[in-house]
Scaffold this active site. Structure first.
Site, PDB file in Angstrom:
ATOM      1  N   ILE A  14       0.822  -1.205   0.000  1.00 45.49           N
ATOM      2  CA  ILE A  14       0.000   0.000   0.000  1.00 45.49           C
ATOM      3  C   ILE A  14       0.860   1.261   0.000  1.00 45.49           C
ATOM      4  O   ILE A  14       0.561   2.229  -0.707  1.00 45.49           O
ATOM      5  CB  ILE A  14      -0.953  -0.011   1.215  1.00 45.49           C
ATOM      6  CG1 ILE A  14      -1.937  -1.185   1.112  1.00 45.49           C
ATOM      7  CG2 ILE A  14      -1.724   1.304   1.314  1.00 45.49           C
ATOM      8  CD1 ILE A  14      -2.755  -1.427   2.373  1.00 45.49           C
ATOM      9  N   GLY A  15       1.936   1.267   0.780  1.00 49.59           N
ATOM     10  CA  GLY A  15       2.799   2.441   0.833  1.00 49.59           C
ATOM     11  C   GLY A  15       3.420   2.774  -0.510  1.00 49.59           C
ATOM     12  O   GLY A  15       3.482   3.941  -0.914  1.00 49.59           O
ATOM     13  N   TYR A 151      -2.138  -7.025  17.774  1.00 49.66           N
ATOM     14  CA  TYR A 151      -2.260  -6.328  16.492  1.00 49.66           C
ATOM     15  C   TYR A 151      -3.591  -5.586  16.400  1.00 49.66           C
ATOM     16  O   TYR A 151      -3.635  -4.399  16.058  1.00 49.66           O
ATOM     17  CB  TYR A 151      -2.127  -7.311  15.336  1.00 49.66           C
ATOM     18  CG  TYR A 151      -2.449  -6.681  13.997  1.00 49.66           C
ATOM     19  CD1 TYR A 151      -1.552  -5.798  13.399  1.00 49.66           C
ATOM     20  CD2 TYR A 151      -3.654  -6.942  13.350  1.00 49.66           C
ATOM     21  CE1 TYR A 151      -1.845  -5.194  12.188  1.00 49.66           C
ATOM     22  CE2 TYR A 151      -3.955  -6.345  12.140  1.00 49.66           C
ATOM     23  CZ  TYR A 151      -3.051  -5.472  11.558  1.00 49.66           C
ATOM     24  OH  TYR A 151      -3.351  -4.871  10.357  1.00 49.66           O
TER      25      TYR A 151
END
Length: 260
Positions: A14-15, A151
């Site tokens: 995604i980055g 998480y």
């Protein structure tokens, strides 16, 4: 002077896709990730398309990294108008049996580094009355997640932090947006040890591509939205949590996170 987009976890997934979108929009780029070789590959690719790119290898598991990143941007005299806090990771298993050092590192990467980077860059944004912050959380933020308890908790923090901050700076020229992806075709699940979980093999929630998720998040922060959930199925599931008994939410999440 041109504005800069700073993206963490920018070498893949995604980055990386958000970095491409920002470059296409005319931003200069500062890209941060642990793997310098991959960062340089991305730098070469984006520079071939006319972008101005600086890269910095930094492990956000190191508490010194956020200040290192901030100082690097100042050295480059960058006007960071878009901060993308994308770096993060997860783990799978019973919390009592997981490695404590790794679990604490997860909090450092997913929460502490994100908060520090946001604080460091936010002051200048407020002073300029211009800036955008995109924090990448997860649909995990909307419920507890047995077998990935830590998480899920970190992503719940990111969502709550982003929503609260968005309201604080709403009239100060700064936009804060929280992107909550569902299952996405990235390296995340292999690292977390959940590549065989029922969640990833369910036809009800198809995995989206990083490019699809990045576009949704990028358009969300540009348009001033506070919370963006990628995909219709993920939006429906996230909203269904509100009317589902909590004991059942926990049991379903545990089932979906099993099978590693």
């Amino acid at each position: 002077m041109k504005k800069t987009a700073l993206v963490t976890g920018a070498s893949t997934g995604i980055g990386y896709e958000i970095a491409k979108l920002a470059a296409a929009d005319g931003y200069d780029l500062i890209l941060v990730a642990r793997n310098l070789k991959k960062l340089n590959q991305v730098k070469k690719e984006l520079e071939s398309k006319g972008a101005s790119v600086e890269v910095l290898a930094a492990d956000l598991g190191d508490p010194k990294s956020p200040k290192k990143i901030f100082d690097f941007s100042k050295k480059k005299k960058a006007i960071v108008d878009l901060l993308v806090n994308n770096a993060g990771f997860g783990s799978n298993g019973k919390f009592s049996k997981l490695d404590l050092k790794e679990e604490m590192e997860m909090i450092q990467v997913n929460v502490s580094a994100l908060v520090e980077l946001t604080h460091l860059f936010l002051k200048d944004m407020v002073d300029r009355r211009s800036g955008k912050i995109l924090n990448v959380a997860s649909t995990a933020a909307f419920q507890p997640g047995p077998m990935m308890t830590n998480y899920y908790a970190t992503k719940a923090y990111v969502l709550s932090f982003s929503e609260g901050l968005a309201e604080e700076v709403r009239k100060e020229g700064v936009t804060v947006c929280c992107l909550c992806p569902g299952p996405t075709q990235t390296e995340f699940f292999e690292r977390a040890g959940v590549s065989k979980s029922p969640l990833l093999n369910s036809a009800l929630v198809p995995k989206m591509t990083p490019a699809e998720v990045a576009k949704i998040g990028y358009e969300g922060v540009k348009s001033g939205r506070v919370v963006v959930i990628s995909g219709i199925a993920n939006r429906i599931l996230a909203q269904s949590i509100r009317i589902t008994p909590r004991f059942l939410v926990r049991k379903i999440a545990k089932f979906l996170n099993s099978g590693a």
